[in-house]
Design a protein around this motif. Structure first.
Motif, PDB file in Angstrom:
ATOM      1  N   SER A  26       0.825  -1.210   0.000  1.00  0.00           N
ATOM      2  CA  SER A  26       0.000   0.000   0.000  1.00  0.00           C
ATOM      3  C   SER A  26       0.855   1.255   0.000  1.00  0.00           C
ATOM      4  O   SER A  26       0.614   2.189  -0.781  1.00  0.00           O
ATOM      5  CB  SER A  26      -0.930  -0.005   1.212  1.00  0.00           C
ATOM      6  N   ASN A  27       1.849   1.289   0.862  1.00  0.00           N
ATOM      7  CA  ASN A  27       2.724   2.463   0.923  1.00  0.00           C
ATOM      8  C   ASN A  27       3.460   2.682  -0.390  1.00  0.00           C
ATOM      9  O   ASN A  27       3.623   3.818  -0.851  1.00  0.00           O
ATOM     10  CB  ASN A  27       3.728   2.311   2.068  1.00  0.00           C
ATOM     11  N   ASP A  31       7.417  -0.903 -11.313  1.00  0.00           N
ATOM     12  CA  ASP A  31       6.083  -1.487 -11.101  1.00  0.00           C
ATOM     13  C   ASP A  31       6.159  -2.971 -10.765  1.00  0.00           C
ATOM     14  O   ASP A  31       5.264  -3.516 -10.109  1.00  0.00           O
ATOM     15  CB  ASP A  31       5.225  -1.272 -12.354  1.00  0.00           C
ATOM     16  N   ILE A  32       7.223  -3.617 -11.181  1.00  0.00           N
ATOM     17  CA  ILE A  32       7.374  -5.049 -10.924  1.00  0.00           C
ATOM     18  C   ILE A  32       7.352  -5.356  -9.428  1.00  0.00           C
ATOM     19  O   ILE A  32       6.869  -6.413  -9.007  1.00  0.00           O
ATOM     20  CB  ILE A  32       8.681  -5.583 -11.566  1.00  0.00           C
ATOM     21  N   HIS A  33       7.825  -4.427  -8.597  1.00  0.00           N
ATOM     22  CA  HIS A  33       7.861  -4.655  -7.148  1.00  0.00           C
ATOM     23  C   HIS A  33       6.453  -4.706  -6.561  1.00  0.00           C
ATOM     24  O   HIS A  33       6.163  -5.540  -5.692  1.00  0.00           O
ATOM     25  CB  HIS A  33       8.677  -3.560  -6.469  1.00  0.00           C
ATOM     26  N   ILE A  34       5.572  -3.833  -7.046  1.00  0.00           N
ATOM     27  CA  ILE A  34       4.181  -3.838  -6.579  1.00  0.00           C
ATOM     28  C   ILE A  34       3.484  -5.120  -7.025  1.00  0.00           C
ATOM     29  O   ILE A  34       2.792  -5.771  -6.238  1.00  0.00           O
ATOM     30  CB  ILE A  34       3.441  -2.596  -7.113  1.00  0.00           C
ATOM     31  N   ASN A  35       3.682  -5.502  -8.279  1.00  0.00           N
ATOM     32  CA  ASN A  35       3.054  -6.721  -8.790  1.00  0.00           C
ATOM     33  C   ASN A  35       3.519  -7.956  -8.019  1.00  0.00           C
ATOM     34  O   ASN A  35       2.725  -8.845  -7.689  1.00  0.00           O
ATOM     35  CB  ASN A  35       3.368  -6.898 -10.276  1.00  0.00           C
ATOM     36  N   ARG A  36       4.809  -7.992  -7.719  1.00  0.00           N
ATOM     37  CA  ARG A  36       5.376  -9.145  -7.013  1.00  0.00           C
ATOM     38  C   ARG A  36       4.812  -9.250  -5.592  1.00  0.00           C
ATOM     39  O   ARG A  36       4.508 -10.333  -5.111  1.00  0.00           O
ATOM     40  CB  ARG A  36       6.891  -9.022  -6.991  1.00  0.00           C
ATOM     41  N   LEU A  37       4.653  -8.095  -4.936  1.00  0.00           N
ATOM     42  CA  LEU A  37       4.091  -8.105  -3.579  1.00  0.00           C
ATOM     43  C   LEU A  37       2.661  -8.632  -3.587  1.00  0.00           C
ATOM     44  O   LEU A  37       2.279  -9.412  -2.708  1.00  0.00           O
ATOM     45  CB  LEU A  37       4.124  -6.692  -2.986  1.00  0.00           C
ATOM     46  N   GLU A  38       1.870  -8.201  -4.571  1.00  0.00           N
ATOM     47  CA  GLU A  38       0.492  -8.715  -4.624  1.00  0.00           C
ATOM     48  C   GLU A  38       0.480 -10.222  -4.838  1.00  0.00           C
ATOM     49  O   GLU A  38      -0.304 -10.951  -4.219  1.00  0.00           O
ATOM     50  CB  GLU A  38      -0.304  -8.026  -5.734  1.00  0.00           C
ATOM     51  N   GLU A  39       1.342 -10.709  -5.712  1.00  0.00           N
ATOM     52  CA  GLU A  39       1.421 -12.150  -5.965  1.00  0.00           C
ATOM     53  C   GLU A  39       1.808 -12.909  -4.698  1.00  0.00           C
ATOM     54  O   GLU A  39       1.241 -13.973  -4.393  1.00  0.00           O
ATOM     55  CB  GLU A  39       2.434 -12.431  -7.078  1.00  0.00           C
ATOM     56  N   GLU A  40       2.764 -12.370  -3.948  1.00  0.00           N
ATOM     57  CA  GLU A  40       3.193 -13.026  -2.708  1.00  0.00           C
ATOM     58  C   GLU A  40       2.075 -13.047  -1.674  1.00  0.00           C
ATOM     59  O   GLU A  40       1.886 -14.044  -0.965  1.00  0.00           O
ATOM     60  CB  GLU A  40       4.429 -12.314  -2.151  1.00  0.00           C
ATOM     61  N   ILE A  41       1.335 -11.957  -1.578  1.00  0.00           N
ATOM     62  CA  ILE A  41       0.203 -11.910  -0.647  1.00  0.00           C
ATOM     63  C   ILE A  41      -0.837 -12.949  -1.033  1.00  0.00           C
ATOM     64  O   ILE A  41      -1.337 -13.697  -0.178  1.00  0.00           O
ATOM     65  CB  ILE A  41      -0.421 -10.492  -0.632  1.00  0.00           C
TER      66      ILE A  41
END
Length: 219
Positions: free
Chosen positions: A22-23, A51-61
């Protein structure tokens, strides 16, 4: 570690990742408007690359929640919390996508002079970033009253969106040569308006978490 302690440990880990996501999404959206207003193409390009970092975090969640659902089979509040985390993470990932889209429009506009005043875009940014920031505070505190107030701000963003689109259409009708940038700025407004909608979505998801039923806050 007993089963309940292990579950809470894993759940806390997911929640921490959600806050990180979110941050990052909020910061990126804010940065994308900075890139547009300052006409900083390099900043816009960095937003797209990161943007890859945001996408990766969502996938991990998503992966961690699915694993918890499969292994722990939670019920009642725990189940709602996991469902809400997946949905809210998706909302924030979409905010990150809109930031990327704004960065792309900033690159297309480049150093060209703005064809219309962008005061409304700046105001939309201020309200939207405020909504996203405050809804995360409400989410952490599970404060539904604060979430309700955040959702009410969506009307302000919608009104600004409508006003700005009308202004841009007028510019385009008066000078068709400016239609390209009119379209690009219209898209920027749309991405901000949609980001505000996602803040409202998270507020609604918080109501579901706390109250156990669905509420629509933007009607």
């Amino acid at each position: 570690m007993v089963v309940r302690e292990k579950f809470e440990f894993e759940l806390n880990g997911v929640q921490e990742q959600f806050l990180l996501l979110s941050n990052l999404a909020i910061t990126t959206l804010n940065k994308s408007i900075d890139a547009l207003l300052s006409q900083d193409v390099e900043m816009a390009l960095s937003i797209i690359d990161n943007d890859i970092h945001i996408n990766r975090l969502e996938e991990e969640i998503n992966d961690r929640v699915i694993l918890l659902l499969a292994k722990q089979q939670p019920v009642a509040t725990d189940l709602r919390r996991l469902i809400v985390l997946i949905k809210a993470a998706h909302d924030m990932e979409r905010v990150g996508d809109y930031a990327v889209n704004i960065a792309k429009e900033a690159i297309r506009i480049g150093k060209a002079e703005f064809v219309a005043p962008i005061k409304n875009i700046e105001e939309m940014r201020t309200i939207t970033i405020g909504m996203l920031t405050e809804v995360m505070k409400a989410f952490i505190d599970e404060n539904v009253e604060q979430a309700r107030k955040i959702a009410e701000l969506d009307d302000k963003v919608d009104n600004l969106y409508g006003q700005t689109i009308q202004q841009l259409l007028k510019v385009g009708s008066e000078n068709p040569l400016l239609l390209s940038q009119v379209t690009q700025l219209s898209f920027v407004c749309r991405y901000l308006e949609r980001s505000a909608d996602h803040a409202t979505n998270i507020a609604e998801e918080l109501f579901y978490l706390v109250k156990g039923r669905h509420y629509e806050l933007n009607n």
